[in-house]
Design a protein around this motif. Sequence first.
Motif, PDB file in Angstrom:
ATOM      1  N   UNK A 141      10.323 -18.955 -14.281  1.00 38.32           N
ATOM      2  CA  UNK A 141      11.288 -18.631 -13.231  1.00 38.32           C
ATOM      3  C   UNK A 141      11.614 -19.878 -12.436  1.00 38.32           C
ATOM      4  N   UNK A 142      12.849 -19.951 -11.962  1.00 40.21           N
ATOM      5  CA  UNK A 142      13.271 -21.060 -11.103  1.00 40.21           C
ATOM      6  C   UNK A 142      14.203 -20.435 -10.051  1.00 40.21           C
ATOM      7  N   UNK A 143      13.683 -20.273  -8.833  1.00 36.36           N
ATOM      8  CA  UNK A 143      14.421 -19.529  -7.800  1.00 36.36           C
ATOM      9  C   UNK A 143      14.318 -20.285  -6.475  1.00 36.36           C
ATOM     10  N   UNK A 144      15.423 -20.348  -5.732  1.00 40.94           N
ATOM     11  CA  UNK A 144      15.431 -21.002  -4.422  1.00 40.94           C
ATOM     12  C   UNK A 144      14.579 -20.223  -3.424  1.00 40.94           C
ATOM     13  N   UNK A 145      14.155 -20.904  -2.378  1.00 37.00           N
ATOM     14  CA  UNK A 145      13.309 -20.259  -1.363  1.00 37.00           C
ATOM     15  C   UNK A 145      14.093 -19.128  -0.707  1.00 37.00           C
ATOM     16  N   UNK A 146      13.519 -17.922  -0.629  1.00 38.86           N
ATOM     17  CA  UNK A 146      14.281 -16.769  -0.097  1.00 38.86           C
ATOM     18  C   UNK A 146      14.460 -16.800   1.415  1.00 38.86           C
ATOM     19  N   UNK A 147      15.465 -16.054   1.889  1.00 41.60           N
ATOM     20  CA  UNK A 147      15.735 -15.978   3.335  1.00 41.60           C
ATOM     21  C   UNK A 147      15.277 -14.640   3.891  1.00 41.60           C
ATOM     22  N   UNK A 148      16.140 -14.009   4.707  1.00 39.89           N
ATOM     23  CA  UNK A 148      15.792 -12.717   5.318  1.00 39.89           C
ATOM     24  C   UNK A 148      15.665 -12.842   6.816  1.00 39.89           C
ATOM     25  N   UNK A 149      15.307 -11.737   7.460  1.00 38.90           N
ATOM     26  CA  UNK A 149      15.225 -11.708   8.926  1.00 38.90           C
ATOM     27  C   UNK A 149      14.159 -12.678   9.434  1.00 38.90           C
ATOM     28  N   UNK A 150      14.454 -13.312  10.562  1.00 35.57           N
ATOM     29  CA  UNK A 150      13.514 -14.240  11.181  1.00 35.57           C
ATOM     30  C   UNK A 150      12.587 -13.434  12.091  1.00 35.57           C
ATOM     31  N   UNK A 151      11.553 -12.840  11.494  1.00 34.45           N
ATOM     32  CA  UNK A 151      10.655 -11.995  12.283  1.00 34.45           C
ATOM     33  C   UNK A 151       9.223 -12.541  12.235  1.00 34.45           C
ATOM     34  N   UNK A 152       9.139 -13.832  11.933  1.00 32.69           N
ATOM     35  CA  UNK A 152       7.823 -14.462  11.884  1.00 32.69           C
ATOM     36  C   UNK A 152       7.668 -15.223  10.586  1.00 32.69           C
ATOM     37  N   UNK A 153       6.531 -15.881  10.465  1.00 36.64           N
ATOM     38  CA  UNK A 153       6.205 -16.629   9.263  1.00 36.64           C
ATOM     39  C   UNK A 153       6.150 -15.652   8.082  1.00 36.64           C
ATOM     40  N   UNK A 154       6.863 -15.947   6.998  1.00 37.25           N
ATOM     41  CA  UNK A 154       6.828 -15.012   5.860  1.00 37.25           C
ATOM     42  C   UNK A 154       6.377 -15.759   4.600  1.00 37.25           C
ATOM     43  N   UNK A 181      12.627 -26.976  -2.089  1.00 37.57           N
ATOM     44  CA  UNK A 181      13.360 -25.739  -1.761  1.00 37.57           C
ATOM     45  C   UNK A 181      13.397 -24.729  -2.892  1.00 37.57           C
ATOM     46  N   UNK A 182      12.681 -25.008  -3.981  1.00 42.36           N
ATOM     47  CA  UNK A 182      12.661 -24.061  -5.111  1.00 42.36           C
ATOM     48  C   UNK A 182      11.238 -23.631  -5.440  1.00 42.36           C
ATOM     49  N   UNK A 183      11.131 -22.452  -6.045  1.00 40.84           N
ATOM     50  CA  UNK A 183       9.849 -21.976  -6.550  1.00 40.84           C
ATOM     51  C   UNK A 183       9.961 -21.986  -8.077  1.00 40.84           C
ATOM     52  N   UNK A 184       9.074 -22.718  -8.723  1.00 37.14           N
ATOM     53  CA  UNK A 184       9.085 -22.785 -10.192  1.00 37.14           C
ATOM     54  C   UNK A 184       7.810 -22.164 -10.732  1.00 37.14           C
ATOM     55  N   UNK A 185       7.983 -21.278 -11.681  1.00 35.29           N
ATOM     56  CA  UNK A 185       6.837 -20.570 -12.245  1.00 35.29           C
ATOM     57  C   UNK A 185       6.948 -20.655 -13.754  1.00 35.29           C
ATOM     58  N   UNK A 186       5.858 -20.975 -14.399  1.00 33.00           N
ATOM     59  CA  UNK A 186       5.904 -21.025 -15.866  1.00 33.00           C
ATOM     60  C   UNK A 186       4.602 -20.484 -16.466  1.00 33.00           C
ATOM     61  N   UNK A 187       4.746 -19.606 -17.426  1.00 32.22           N
ATOM     62  CA  UNK A 187       3.580 -19.089 -18.160  1.00 32.22           C
ATOM     63  C   UNK A 187       3.714 -19.628 -19.585  1.00 32.22           C
ATOM     64  N   UNK A 188       3.074 -20.779 -19.835  1.00 31.63           N
ATOM     65  CA  UNK A 188       3.223 -21.489 -21.120  1.00 31.63           C
ATOM     66  C   UNK A 188       2.944 -20.568 -22.308  1.00 31.63           C
ATOM     67  N   UNK A 189       1.902 -19.752 -22.183  1.00 27.57           N
ATOM     68  CA  UNK A 189       1.523 -18.871 -23.294  1.00 27.57           C
ATOM     69  C   UNK A 189       1.931 -17.422 -23.057  1.00 27.57           C
ATOM     70  N   UNK A 190       2.947 -17.223 -22.217  1.00 32.03           N
ATOM     71  CA  UNK A 190       3.390 -15.862 -21.914  1.00 32.03           C
ATOM     72  C   UNK A 190       2.495 -15.237 -20.851  1.00 32.03           C
ATOM     73  N   UNK A 191       2.993 -14.207 -20.189  1.00 35.09           N
ATOM     74  CA  UNK A 191       2.186 -13.554 -19.149  1.00 35.09           C
ATOM     75  C   UNK A 191       1.158 -12.625 -19.798  1.00 35.09           C
ATOM     76  N   UNK A 192      -0.044 -12.632 -19.204  1.00 39.55           N
ATOM     77  CA  UNK A 192      -1.152 -11.824 -19.746  1.00 39.55           C
ATOM     78  C   UNK A 192      -1.673 -10.907 -18.639  1.00 39.55           C
TER      79      UNK A 192
END
Length: 429
Positions: A110-123, A144-155
Amino acid sequence: MEEKIVINGGIPLRGSVAISGFKNAALPILVATILTADVCVLENIPAIRDVEKTFEILTAMGGRVKMLGRTTVEIDTRNIECGSSPLELVSKLRGSTYLIGAELGRFGRAHVGWPGGCDIGNRPIDQHIKAFEALGATVTTDGGYIDVIAENGTKGNSIYFDSTSVGATANSILAAVLAEGTTVIENPAKEPHIVDLANFLNTCGASITGAGTDVIKIKGVSKLHGCTYSIIPDMIEAGTFMIAAVATGGRVRVDGVIPKHMDCLSAKLEEMGAIVEEIDDSLIVSCPNRPERTNVKTLPYPGFPTDLQPQMATLLCLANGVSHVTETVFENRFKYVDELQKMGAKVRVDGKTAIIEGVDGLTGAWLKAIDLRAGAAMVIAGLAASGTTCVYNIGSIERGYDNIVEKLRSLGADIKKAYIAPAEEAAIS
Ligand code: UD1
């Protein structure tokens, strides 16, 4: 030009209102369609900005989104490309975190930018990351991005959450449904939207049991298929109208709800002297006398929802006696108190608790919709107050409320949207 909501308050709400589909269920389910790589039809989708933004994200990623009516949408995710969600869109809503679990589940990365949302505290998203790692992925958060990789697939694996998180629970489910083997999630969130997400995925061929309980078990399957599915009603929208009914001394029938989801709020309102009648999927709410004081503490479901805390605190500003509202879910969710004080409310915040001394009445004022639920609370305050209230920054309300102005007008409220005049802009900036 920016818009405001103008309310001439003091009119008891009367009549019936139909509740829309649940924003907090619609967002993960819309994103979960990515896992099917097929065509899904979703019914009872609320017409709100966060949903529009999610449509835009899915379209930008190569999906096809087609409205089949005001609340039904057909989504084809066969051609979705991993990592292609635009940062400027994902950074505007919290629900975009679900893209991480859905991309990881379908593509193994996965490669996704940092999410937003309501400013109601540290999230933070540490619990999400912990779950992805447990499923065999490596997570990096840079630039500013979250990168996730499961080289051998998710288990499949055991995931134990240190604290209850709706987002992390939903994300783990998304990442685990197509993983190899069985995943067991302990201490998950039990919110109705978690159950709805699991029900949707099971309709698509997933094998998830225990959603809504203390342990969720997911047996990975190799493939999901499309389906037709209807989103549950929005318990927060329903609660907002129930509170508004009591705050204005009116009588409102809230239609199309799951009364069980409202038990905690109904009990609190009854404790305050309100009458809540249940007839099938409707709740009729009224309050013959001035509401009495009470104490409220927000907790994960089935406790009192943090998303109804600002609305409830606003009602308590008008109750007979001193109430304490304690916020335990988010650390910074009392910013709207300054706005209520402009109307004559007597509220003081001490750490996690707002101490509210009920007053006989509130007076209309210019109020900022600090965030989505605080914005709804300002509308309730305006409905209950004498004189005219103008709520600005209403984009944050429209993120999550479907047609709130029209629905309130149908209940007899004197409420409308209008443009903010240039002279007024100076006053609110
Ligand atoms: C969701 C809802 C939001 C609601 C909230 C709590 C959506 C789009 N949003 O938000 O309307 O107010 O649930 O019912 O559905 N936390 C961590 N680490 C994590 C994740 C969360 O410490 O990795 C903390 C948060 O800072 C917060 C608490 O856990 O204090 C609850 O957050 P969470 O349940 O995750 O809320 P969201 O999923 O962001």
